[in-house]
Design a protein around this motif. Structure first.
Motif, PDB file in Angstrom:
ATOM      1  N   ASP A 118      -4.329   3.023   1.663  1.00 45.05           N
ATOM      2  CA  ASP A 118      -5.328   2.275   2.190  1.00 45.05           C
ATOM      3  C   ASP A 118      -5.603   0.975   1.003  1.00 45.05           C
ATOM      4  OD1 ASP A 118      -6.826   3.525   0.144  1.00 45.05           O
ATOM      5  OD2 ASP A 118      -8.558   3.520   1.412  1.00 45.05           O
ATOM      6  N   LEU A 120      -3.920  -1.792   0.622  1.00 45.45           N
ATOM      7  CA  LEU A 120      -3.372  -3.056   1.132  1.00 45.45           C
ATOM      8  C   LEU A 120      -4.468  -3.741   2.039  1.00 45.45           C
ATOM      9  CD1 LEU A 120       0.201  -2.818   1.973  1.00 45.45           C
ATOM     10  CD2 LEU A 120      -0.533  -3.571   0.218  1.00 45.45           C
ATOM     11  N   ASN A 121      -5.127  -2.816   2.704  1.00 46.88           N
ATOM     12  CA  ASN A 121      -6.244  -3.251   3.306  1.00 46.88           C
ATOM     13  C   ASN A 121      -7.540  -3.265   2.415  1.00 46.88           C
ATOM     14  OD1 ASN A 121      -5.208  -2.908   6.014  1.00 46.88           O
ATOM     15  ND2 ASN A 121      -5.714  -0.726   6.029  1.00 46.88           N
ATOM     16  N   GLU A 125      -9.833  -7.083   2.037  1.00 48.00           N
ATOM     17  CA  GLU A 125     -11.300  -6.828   1.993  1.00 48.00           C
ATOM     18  C   GLU A 125     -11.928  -7.450   0.810  1.00 48.00           C
ATOM     19  OE1 GLU A 125     -11.928  -2.630   3.093  1.00 48.00           O
ATOM     20  OE2 GLU A 125     -11.006  -2.958   5.000  1.00 48.00           O
ATOM     21  N   TYR A 161       5.489   0.813   3.196  1.00 47.47           N
ATOM     22  CA  TYR A 161       4.485  -0.159   3.469  1.00 47.47           C
ATOM     23  C   TYR A 161       4.468  -0.562   4.976  1.00 47.47           C
ATOM     24  CZ  TYR A 161       4.885  -2.281  -1.165  1.00 47.47           C
ATOM     25  OH  TYR A 161       5.109  -2.842  -2.498  1.00 47.47           O
ATOM     26  N   GLU A 165      -0.082  -4.595   7.609  1.00 44.78           N
ATOM     27  CA  GLU A 165      -1.255  -4.369   6.494  1.00 44.78           C
ATOM     28  C   GLU A 165      -0.170  -5.256   5.120  1.00 44.78           C
ATOM     29  OE1 GLU A 165      -0.506  -1.876   8.360  1.00 44.78           O
ATOM     30  OE2 GLU A 165      -2.510  -1.135   8.795  1.00 44.78           O
ATOM     31  N   TYR A 166       1.060  -4.942   5.009  1.00 43.72           N
ATOM     32  CA  TYR A 166       1.808  -5.796   4.201  1.00 43.72           C
ATOM     33  C   TYR A 166       1.639  -7.101   4.355  1.00 43.72           C
ATOM     34  CZ  TYR A 166       5.888  -7.378   1.341  1.00 43.72           C
ATOM     35  OH  TYR A 166       6.557  -8.000   0.333  1.00 43.72           O
ATOM     36  N   ALA A 168      -0.624  -8.980   5.735  1.00 46.71           N
ATOM     37  CA  ALA A 168      -1.924  -9.332   5.698  1.00 46.71           C
ATOM     38  C   ALA A 168      -2.147  -9.480   4.248  1.00 46.71           C
ATOM     39  CB  ALA A 168      -2.869  -8.683   6.226  1.00 46.71           C
ATOM     40  N   ALA A 169      -1.787  -8.453   3.296  1.00 42.52           N
ATOM     41  CA  ALA A 169      -1.964  -8.401   1.820  1.00 42.52           C
ATOM     42  C   ALA A 169      -1.174  -9.427   1.125  1.00 42.52           C
ATOM     43  CB  ALA A 169      -1.617  -7.217   1.393  1.00 42.52           C
TER      44      ALA A 169
END
Length: 190
Positions: A118, A120-121, A125, A161, A165-166, A168-169
């Motif tokens: 988690d 990457l999330n 954040e 990955y 999420e990848y 977005a990161a």
């Protein structure tokens, strides 16, 4: 990659440039690359790595500093960035490379995989803003082009990955660095 591997890196910086089709490399047709820190037309930037010993061996063998040097770090720990680290493929140390090869660009492989899954999330954040900011300060202090290989080898099954999420990161990291005024890096999708 194994120690001693020489990496020639064609850079498509700041995301993928392109018209949506694969370049016809097999026909001998010249393909022009565009992007931040792309070598001039007709030139090639040779970046060597992947550890301190391999880079030194190359420089000693050809009696010349390479156009670029490669090192690695993890976004979560930043190990190997300003001091030595070894993850089983030879010693790395970004600062030592900067000091030893002051005219060479830096290719920085940024590992972003952890077993928890988690991170990457959590990056998006803001939980890793301190690490991103420290990375940005390192890049700025480098005072030369830095090819930031975000989540290098992203498509290797060993990295697992999650695609959304990848992406977005990636975006969060690049936007945070740019927002901090870090202007001497090119984000590399490799």
């Amino acid at each position: 990659m194994r120690s001693g591997l020489i990496v020639a890196l064609a850079v498509l910086a700041q995301g993928c440039a392109g018209g949506g089709s694969e370049p016809p490399l097999s026909t001998g047709e010249r393909v022009s690359l565009v992007g931040r820190f792309t070598p001039p037309e007709g030139s090639t930037l040779l970046i060597v790595g992947q550890d301190l010993g391999a880079v030194a061996g190359y420089a000693e063998g050809v009696h010349s500093a390479p156009g670029g040097v490669t090192t690695y770090t993890s976004l979560w720990s930043l190990g190997g960035l300003e001091g030595p680290a070894n993850w089983g493929s030879g010693d790395v140390n970004g600062q030592a490379l900067l000091d030893a090869y002051p005219q060479s660009a830096l290719a920085l492989g940024l590992h972003m995989v952890e077993s928890e899954g988690d991170e990457l999330n959590r990056l998006v954040e803001g939980d890793y803003d301190d690490e991103v900011d420290r990375l940005g300060r390192f890049i700025q202090r480098a005072g030369r082009p830095v090819y930031l290989r975000i989540g290098y080898e992203f498509d290797g099954p060993w990295n697992h990955y999650p695609p959304a999420e990848y992406v977005a990161a990636w975006r969060y990291l690049v936007e945070r660095l740019r927002g901090a005024g870090v202007d001497n890096f090119a984000s590399v999708w490799q």
